[in-house]
Design a protein around this motif. Structure first.
Motif, PDB file in Angstrom:
ATOM      1  N   ARG A 155      23.379  -8.240  -3.798  1.00  0.00           N
ATOM      2  CA  ARG A 155      23.821  -9.579  -3.395  1.00  0.00           C
ATOM      3  C   ARG A 155      23.929 -10.519  -4.590  1.00  0.00           C
ATOM      4  N   GLY A 156      23.256 -10.217  -5.658  1.00  0.00           N
ATOM      5  CA  GLY A 156      23.351 -11.059  -6.852  1.00  0.00           C
ATOM      6  C   GLY A 156      24.235 -10.461  -7.929  1.00  0.00           C
ATOM      7  N   SER A 157      25.047  -9.476  -7.586  1.00  0.00           N
ATOM      8  CA  SER A 157      25.867  -8.793  -8.601  1.00  0.00           C
ATOM      9  C   SER A 157      27.323  -9.237  -8.562  1.00  0.00           C
ATOM     10  N   ALA A 158      27.899  -9.363  -9.743  1.00  0.00           N
ATOM     11  CA  ALA A 158      29.325  -9.719  -9.832  1.00  0.00           C
ATOM     12  C   ALA A 158      30.198  -8.533  -9.446  1.00  0.00           C
ATOM     13  N   ILE A 159      29.732  -7.338  -9.767  1.00  0.00           N
ATOM     14  CA  ILE A 159      30.513  -6.126  -9.469  1.00  0.00           C
ATOM     15  C   ILE A 159      29.658  -5.191  -8.621  1.00  0.00           C
ATOM     16  N   ASN A 160      30.141  -4.902  -7.414  1.00  0.00           N
ATOM     17  CA  ASN A 160      29.475  -3.942  -6.530  1.00  0.00           C
ATOM     18  C   ASN A 160      30.431  -2.817  -6.223  1.00  0.00           C
ATOM     19  N   LEU A 161      30.001  -1.593  -6.440  1.00  0.00           N
ATOM     20  CA  LEU A 161      30.873  -0.462  -6.149  1.00  0.00           C
ATOM     21  C   LEU A 161      30.117   0.608  -5.366  1.00  0.00           C
ATOM     22  N   PHE A 162      30.861   1.352  -4.556  1.00  0.00           N
ATOM     23  CA  PHE A 162      30.330   2.506  -3.834  1.00  0.00           C
ATOM     24  C   PHE A 162      31.129   3.690  -4.344  1.00  0.00           C
ATOM     25  N   ILE A 163      30.440   4.595  -5.010  1.00  0.00           N
ATOM     26  CA  ILE A 163      31.154   5.717  -5.649  1.00  0.00           C
ATOM     27  C   ILE A 163      30.743   7.025  -5.022  1.00  0.00           C
TER      28      ILE A 163
ATOM     29  N   ILE C 159      28.920  -8.900  -1.146  1.00  0.00           N
ATOM     30  CA  ILE C 159      28.977  -7.447  -1.347  1.00  0.00           C
ATOM     31  C   ILE C 159      30.215  -6.896  -0.649  1.00  0.00           C
ATOM     32  N   ASN C 160      31.107  -6.295  -1.422  1.00  0.00           N
ATOM     33  CA  ASN C 160      32.296  -5.643  -0.884  1.00  0.00           C
ATOM     34  C   ASN C 160      32.275  -4.183  -1.272  1.00  0.00           C
ATOM     35  N   LEU C 161      32.407  -3.319  -0.279  1.00  0.00           N
ATOM     36  CA  LEU C 161      32.408  -1.886  -0.579  1.00  0.00           C
ATOM     37  C   LEU C 161      33.558  -1.193   0.140  1.00  0.00           C
TER      38      LEU C 161
END
Lengths: 163, 163, 163
Positions: A155-163, C159-161
């Protein structure tokens, strides 16, 4: 006027601080490593190391098939997500990576830790897949966590990814 | 009071500006197109074009199998991520897409460029897979970049996806 | 001084409010559920429920193979993304999940709705795959939408995934 200036300055400082905190909080990359495919582990580590090198923070949350890569001897054992499509075997891709002077996964992971990247291992996956702490490379793991740990990072991240 | 109002106004303008910059900076979609599967390329382009149509910016970073789709003649050659599961062939899905009046990938890509979407090709993938610039559709590509280019785009984006 | 204090206070309140709105707007998780693989549906629901339990909002946008899981009787019918790799069958994984006291997908989905999670079904997928509203579990679906609906949810999310 002096008092007012002071208040203005305080206000400005307060703003800067609140903005500063906000900025810093969000200047992080958080990646869920769900896949155990070699090419996706590469992507995750290259992105995370790039961000770290640019002064950001980075957290990798290893879960499901991704967590298998943190088992002792498991790092380069994964399949490719499209092995047959290209007609390239796992071995061939690793060899080409080397020829193109791309660091090995081991090197990328070592760099990640050297740059203070954070690794979280998913406890639920450990239970479901019957993975014990002694099966994992404990030296790499900063924290064993559940979804709450992930959401807090993300929630505090500029970049969130699901890999 | 006049001086104070002016300062208040300046303060307000300064806030608006700083907020404005922040907002604008973040009002962007950045997508890593790692997969070369047709259904995932569709998703990436539909999301990006939707965002562009709503006044946002959009950047697509093509890497690994995704980059193969930018090779000359490569766009519609990809597999489906679940071809066998549905019992639908690639051809069948493309036909149904057409029947449902969904634009072709070529049309979506042309729209993306018309709406000023930005395409970045991953240099590392080119090296690893032995893809030369002349193999790619250079007219579509705005930039050849590495992870630093990606992080720069992504850290200022409201929506970051890995597809 | 009293007037000035009042203005300062108003300014502060205005800031708090504008910040508050911004924060609240972004304190949401939006996930595109593109995959229909059981392990990925698990990940999506566990993340979304974790976020909801922590006071955030959560929206799931079901599209492509993901939407098949919302068909009547379709929830636990999906494959695993790496079925053969682990040598574990679908049945085995579901059984281990149960043994590890991980809630079933049905339970996770029911919790998601109880916690006021929002489900959006992709209209384009319905058309392309020939899925009618009566084929879907309408009680779970809050909205039938297109890419505009998604972008609107996502641009304001922390959060976007893409799963």
């Amino acid at each position: 006027m002096a008092d007012q200036d002071k208040e203005m300055t305080d206000d400005y400082v307060w703003l800067q601080e609140s903005e500063g905190i906000g900025m810093e909080e969000r200047d992080k990359v958080t990646i869920i490593v769900h896949s155990g495919d070699l090419d996706k582990i590469y992507s995750a580590l290259i992105i995370a190391n790039g961000a770290l090198a640019m002064g950001m923070e980075a957290s990798l949350f290893f879960t499901f098939w991704g967590l298998l890569r943190l088992k002792k001897g498991g790092l380069e054992k994964g399949p490719l997500s499209k092995m047959n499509m290209l007609g390239l075997g796992r071995w061939m891709v690793l060899r080409r990576m080397k020829a193109a002077k791309v660091a090995s996964l081991e090197k990328l992971l070592a760099d990640f830790k050297d740059l203070d990247g954070k690794i979280i291992a998913c406890e639920m996956t450990m239970e479901v897949m019957g993975i014990r702490k002694e099966d994992l490379r404990a030296d790499l793991i900063d924290e064993y966590g559940a979804v709450g740990t992930y959401v807090q990072e993300a929630r505090g991240s500029a970049i969130n990814l699901f890999i």
